[in-house]
Motif scaffolding. Structure first.
Motif, mmCIF file in Angstrom:
data_model
loop_
_atom_site.group_PDB
_atom_site.id
_atom_site.type_symbol
_atom_site.label_atom_id
_atom_site.label_comp_id
_atom_site.label_asym_id
_atom_site.label_seq_id
_atom_site.Cartn_x
_atom_site.Cartn_y
_atom_site.Cartn_z
ATOM 1 N N GLY A 73 0.823 -1.199 0.000
ATOM 2 C CA GLY A 73 0.000 0.000 0.000
ATOM 3 C C GLY A 73 0.859 1.252 0.000
ATOM 4 O O GLY A 73 1.501 1.562 1.010
ATOM 5 N N CYS A 74 0.879 1.944 -1.135
ATOM 6 C CA CYS A 74 1.584 3.226 -1.258
ATOM 7 C C CYS A 74 0.557 4.314 -1.566
ATOM 8 O O CYS A 74 0.801 5.211 -2.380
ATOM 9 C CB CYS A 74 2.625 3.161 -2.370
ATOM 10 S SG CYS A 74 3.815 1.823 -2.240
ATOM 11 N N ASP A 75 -0.613 4.193 -0.945
ATOM 12 C CA ASP A 75 -1.763 5.003 -1.330
ATOM 13 C C ASP A 75 -2.001 6.190 -0.403
ATOM 14 O O ASP A 75 -3.137 6.636 -0.231
ATOM 15 C CB ASP A 75 -3.018 4.145 -1.452
ATOM 16 C CG ASP A 75 -3.253 3.231 -0.267
ATOM 17 O OD1 ASP A 75 -2.310 2.985 0.502
ATOM 18 O OD2 ASP A 75 -4.388 2.761 -0.099
ATOM 19 N N SER A 120 -4.671 6.167 3.427
ATOM 20 C CA SER A 120 -4.515 4.846 2.818
ATOM 21 C C SER A 120 -5.711 3.919 3.048
ATOM 22 O O SER A 120 -6.079 3.603 4.179
ATOM 23 C CB SER A 120 -3.254 4.180 3.370
ATOM 24 O OG SER A 120 -3.186 2.832 2.978
ATOM 25 N N ARG A 169 -4.235 0.563 4.425
ATOM 26 C CA ARG A 169 -4.023 0.580 5.885
ATOM 27 C C ARG A 169 -5.330 0.363 6.628
ATOM 28 O O ARG A 169 -5.374 -0.367 7.635
ATOM 29 C CB ARG A 169 -3.383 1.910 6.282
ATOM 30 C CG ARG A 169 -2.928 1.970 7.739
ATOM 31 C CD ARG A 169 -2.360 3.329 8.112
ATOM 32 N NE ARG A 169 -3.366 4.385 8.036
ATOM 33 C CZ ARG A 169 -3.288 5.443 7.240
ATOM 34 N NH1 ARG A 169 -2.248 5.591 6.435
ATOM 35 N NH2 ARG A 169 -4.242 6.350 7.233
ATOM 36 N N LEU A 201 2.993 -1.693 4.004
ATOM 37 C CA LEU A 201 2.750 -0.259 3.833
ATOM 38 C C LEU A 201 4.070 0.437 3.526
ATOM 39 O O LEU A 201 5.120 0.025 4.029
ATOM 40 C CB LEU A 201 2.145 0.354 5.099
ATOM 41 C CG LEU A 201 0.795 -0.177 5.570
ATOM 42 C CD1 LEU A 201 0.388 0.512 6.871
ATOM 43 C CD2 LEU A 201 -0.281 0.011 4.505
ATOM 44 N N ALA A 204 1.471 6.207 3.503
ATOM 45 C CA ALA A 204 0.564 5.234 4.111
ATOM 46 C C ALA A 204 1.127 4.696 5.417
ATOM 47 O O ALA A 204 0.377 4.263 6.302
ATOM 48 C CB ALA A 204 0.306 4.078 3.142
#
Length: 590
Positions: free
Chosen positions: A182-184, A188, A191, A308, A312
Motif C-alpha cells: 500500500g503506497c496510497d 490509505s 491501511r 505499507l 501510508a
C-alpha cells in the motif's frame, strides 16, 4: 508466481514498481487517479543525493532539467547572516559565519563550526508533479509493470499463497498477487482494510507557500531567514530555488488559527521581497497554497503478505524533514527483499526486517523532530541569551534540509535483524556496519568501471575488494594474481549469487579489505582479507538466515516490534551443496 500488487501511483508506488521490475519481478500498479499529474509549482520535494540517484537509475529522465541542485545554503536571523554552506563543491565546503571576511558571525565565538569538513552533497529540489511524470514515463517503458488507472481498491483478502483485491472504478475487477504494498497516501485504504492504527500529532507545523518567478540576491542558494526584521513577516521564511528563476517561498504560520487570505499572502510576499531586495522587484506569481504538516507512524508496516510504504506508513515534514525522501527509501529497502522472496519462494525473516529497519529509522526521525520542536518553536525567552543558542538552533534547522544529523542523515541499520554477529575477522572501515557505503569508483571483472551506486538495486549483494593499483594494471593480470582467485571461489560459494567488484581505495580501508554490501547499498560487514567462512555467514545473515533465500514460513505476520508470527526458525537441516563447497574451501584456504 503471481505479480506483486502495488496500490497507489504516487512517486513512492512508481519507484517501488520500477525497482521491482529492475529485479525481474512483474507488478500490477493500481492507480486511483486518471494517470495524469496536476501541475503545482508550490508543491515541491527535496531528494537527497542517493535517493535522486536511485530514481534516475530506475529511468526517471530529465530530473536535472526539471529540478535544481542547490549551490549553497544560507541561514539568517534578523539582519544577520548566521551561516553559509556551499554545497557540492570543493574540500572546504562549509564554514560558519565569521570564518571568512565577507561572512559575519553573531553566534558564540567558542562554538564549534563546520569548517574543514568534507563537502556536503547538493540535494535536488524538484516539483512533485515533474518527479511523478518522469517516473510515469519510465513505468510506461517497463514491460514488467502494468499500470491500471481509475482503480480504487475496496476489498483485500489474504491466504497462504497470495493476496486477492477487488477494485472499483471504470470497471469492477478482481486482482490476484503474490504480495501487496500500500503506497496510497496518508488516507490509505490499504491501511484501513488491514485495520492498522495510525497514531500521531496533527498540524505540527503550518506554512503559507508561494511559487514565483523573480530575481533574488542568492541565485541557486536555499535561504532560511528566522525572525526577519520587517513587519508582518512572521517567525520564519524560507526560499528554495527551482530552474528558470522560479522560487518556492514558505512562511511559518502560527500553529492554530490565522486564515491566510489571498490579500494577506500577497502582502507577505511583497514585504518579504522588499525586505530581501531593498524594494519589491518585478515578480510573476505562479502558484500558492497552505501546507499543514502532520507527524504520524503506523503501528505495523506488515500484515502477512501486505505491506505499507510512504505516506501510508508515516507522515513527517516539520523542521525540514522530507517525507517523500523517506518514502523512496522505504521502496528501495522493500524492493530487494520482495524480489528475493519472489524469486526464491520464501523470506519471512527477510521480509520482517523491512518493518524492523524502516519503521525504526522513521521513528527515530520523528523523535528527533518532536524533541527539537519545543526548542526551536518555544518562543525564545532566556534560551536566546545562552551562548551558542543561535548557532545551535540554526544547526538543528539546517540538518533536516541538508541531510545531516538526526533530522536528515541517511539511515543506518546497525541494529537490523539482518546484521551478522561480530566476528574476529571483521575490520573497521570509514563506513559503520549498517550505514550506506561511499560511492567510490569500482571495476567489474569484465573491465566495466562505474560508480558503486550504479551497481545497486539489481537484487544481489556486492562483494568489493580494496586493491590499490588495479586501475593501472592489465585486468588479465590482477584477475589471476594475489588473493583474487581465492576471493572468486569464496564469492561463488555464497548462499546467493553476488557480484564481485574491485576498487582502488575506500575510506578508512587498508589494502585487501573485503566489503560485503547489501543490494540497497548498506554495508553488511568488512573483512581483513579473504575469509570465506565469515563472508558466507555474513551473507547468510543479510539474506534472513537461509541459503538461497530469506527462508522461513511466508505467511507470518509481523507484530509491532517487527517480529514474525510465522513458523519456527533456525531448525536443524542437512547442509546444501553450496554449504558443502563452503566448508571444503574453508578448510583448504584457512
Amino acid at each position: 508466481m503471481d505479480p506483486v500488487i502495488v496500490v497507489g501511483a504516487g512517486p513512492v508506488g512508481l519507484t517501488l514498481s520500477l525497482a521491482l521490475a529492475a529485479q525481474g519481478v512483474p507488478c500490477v500498479l493500481l492507480d486511483e487517479g486518471p494517470g495524469t499529474e496536476e501541475v503545482r509549482l508550490a508543491r515541491t520535494v527535496v531528494l537527497r543525493e542517493d535517493t535522486a540517484d536511485l530514481v534516475e537509475r530506475l529511468g526517471a529522465a530529465h530530473l536535472e532539467k526539471d529540478g535544481l541542485r542547490w549551490s549553497g545554503w544560507r541561514s539568517m536571523r534578523r539582519k544577520q547572516l548566521v551561516r553559509e554552506v556551499p554545497l557540492g563543491a570543493g574540500p572546504d565546503a562549509s564554514h560558519d559565519a565569521g570564518d571568512s571576511g565577507d561572512v559575519r558571525d553573531f553566534g558564540d565565538a567558542g562554538a564549534a563550526g563546520d569548517q574543514g569538513g568534507p563537502s556536503l552533497p547538493a540535494p535536488l529540489h524538484i516539483p512533485q508533479h515533474a518527479l511523478a511524470s518522469a517516473l510515469r514515463a519510465a513505468v510506461a517503458a517497463a514491460p514488467l509493470v502494468e499500470l491500471v488507472p481509475l482503480s480504487r481498491i475496496d476489498t483485500l483478502e489474504q491466504d497462504r499463497d497470495g493476496v486477492t483485491v477487488h477494485t472499483k472504478g471504470s470497471g469492477t475487477t478482481w486482482w490476484r498477487g503474490s504480495y501487496l504494498v500500500g503506497c496510497d497516501g496518508a488516507r490509505s485504504t490499504v491501511r484501513k482494510l488491514l485495520d492498522i492504527r495510525f497514531p500521531g500529532r496533527t498540524a505540527v507545523e503550518r506554512h503559507a507557500v508561494a511559487a514565483l518567478r523573480a530575481e533574488l540576491p542568492w541565485p541557486g542558494e536555499a535561504v532560511l531567514h528566522r525572525q526577519p526584521p520587517w513587519r508582518g513577516a512572521g517567525a520564519e521564511v524560507g526560499a528554495r530555488p527551482l530552474p528558470d528563476g522560479v522560487w518556492r517561498l514558505d512562511w511559518l504560520l502560527p500553529p492554530r488559527g490565522e486564515l491566510v487570505t489571498p490579500d494577506a499572502l500577497i502582502t507577505r510576499l511583497r514585504d518579504t521581497l522588499a525586505g530581501w531586495c531593498g524594494e519589491t522587484p518585478p515578480y510573476e506569481l505562479l502558484d500558492t497554497g497552505v501546507h499543514t504538516l502532520h507527524h504520524r507512524l503506523a503501528r505495523r508496516w506488515r500484515v502477512q503478505r501486505a505491506f505499507l510504504a510512504g505516506d501510508a506508513a508515516h507522515l513527517l515534514g516539520a523542521l525540514g524533514t522530507q517525507g517523500l525522501d523517506e518514502g523512496i527509501r522505504d521502496a528501495e529497502n522493500l524492493a530487494w527483499k520482495l524480489a528475493h522472496a519472489w524469486h526464491h519462494r520464501g523470506g519471512d525473516p527477510l521480509l520482517d526486517s523491512y518493518q524492523a529497519e524502516r519503521r525504526a529509522a522513521v521513528a527515530a526521525r520523528l523523535r528527533a523532530a518532536d524533541q527539537s520542536l519545543p526548542i526551536l518553536r518555544g518562543g525564545g525567552g532566556l534560551r536566546t541569551l545562552v551562548p551558542g543558542a543561535v548557532r545551535g538552533h540554526d544547526t538543528l534547522l539546517a540538518d533536516g534540509h541538508l541531510g545531516r544529523g538526526a533530522l536528515g542523515a541517511p539511515p543506518s541499520y546497525s541494529h537490523s535483524p539482518l546484521a551478522p554477529p561480530h566476528a574476529e575477522a571483521h575490520t573497521t572501515v570509514g563506513t559503520p556496519p549498517g550505514a550506506p557505503v561511499a560511492d567510490v569508483r569500482v571495476t567489474a571483472p569484465d573491465g566495466t568501471a562505474v560508480r558503486l551506486r550504479e551497481r545497486l538495486g539489481q537484487g544481489h549483494p556486492l562483494v568489493i575488494l580494496v586493491a590499490p593499483g588495479t586501475g593501472v594494471w592489465d585486468r588479465r593480470h590482477w584477475l589471476t594474481a594475489g588473493i583474487m582467485p581465492r576471493l572468486v571461489e569464496a564469492v561463488e560459494a555464497l548462499p546467493s549469487a553476488a557480484e564481485l567488484l574491485v576498487t582502488e581505495s575506500y575510506p578508512g580501508a587498508s589494502a585487501h579489505t573485503v566489503l560485503l554490501v547489501r543490494p540497497d547499498g548498506h554495508l553488511v560487514a568488512a573483512f581483513a582479507g579473504v575469509r570465506p567462512a565469515e563472508l558466507f555467514a555474513a551473507a547468510r545473515a543479510a539474506l534472513g538466515g537461509a541459503p538461497g533465500a530469506g527462508g522461513g514460513d511466508e505467511d507470518g505476520e509481523s507484530d509491532e516490534n517487527g517480529e514474525s508470527g510465522g513458523g519456527e526458525r533456525g531448525a536443524a537441516r542437512a547442509p546444501g551443496p553450496r554449504e558443502r563447497v563452503h566448508a571444503d574451501r574453508t578448510a583448504r584456504i584457512n
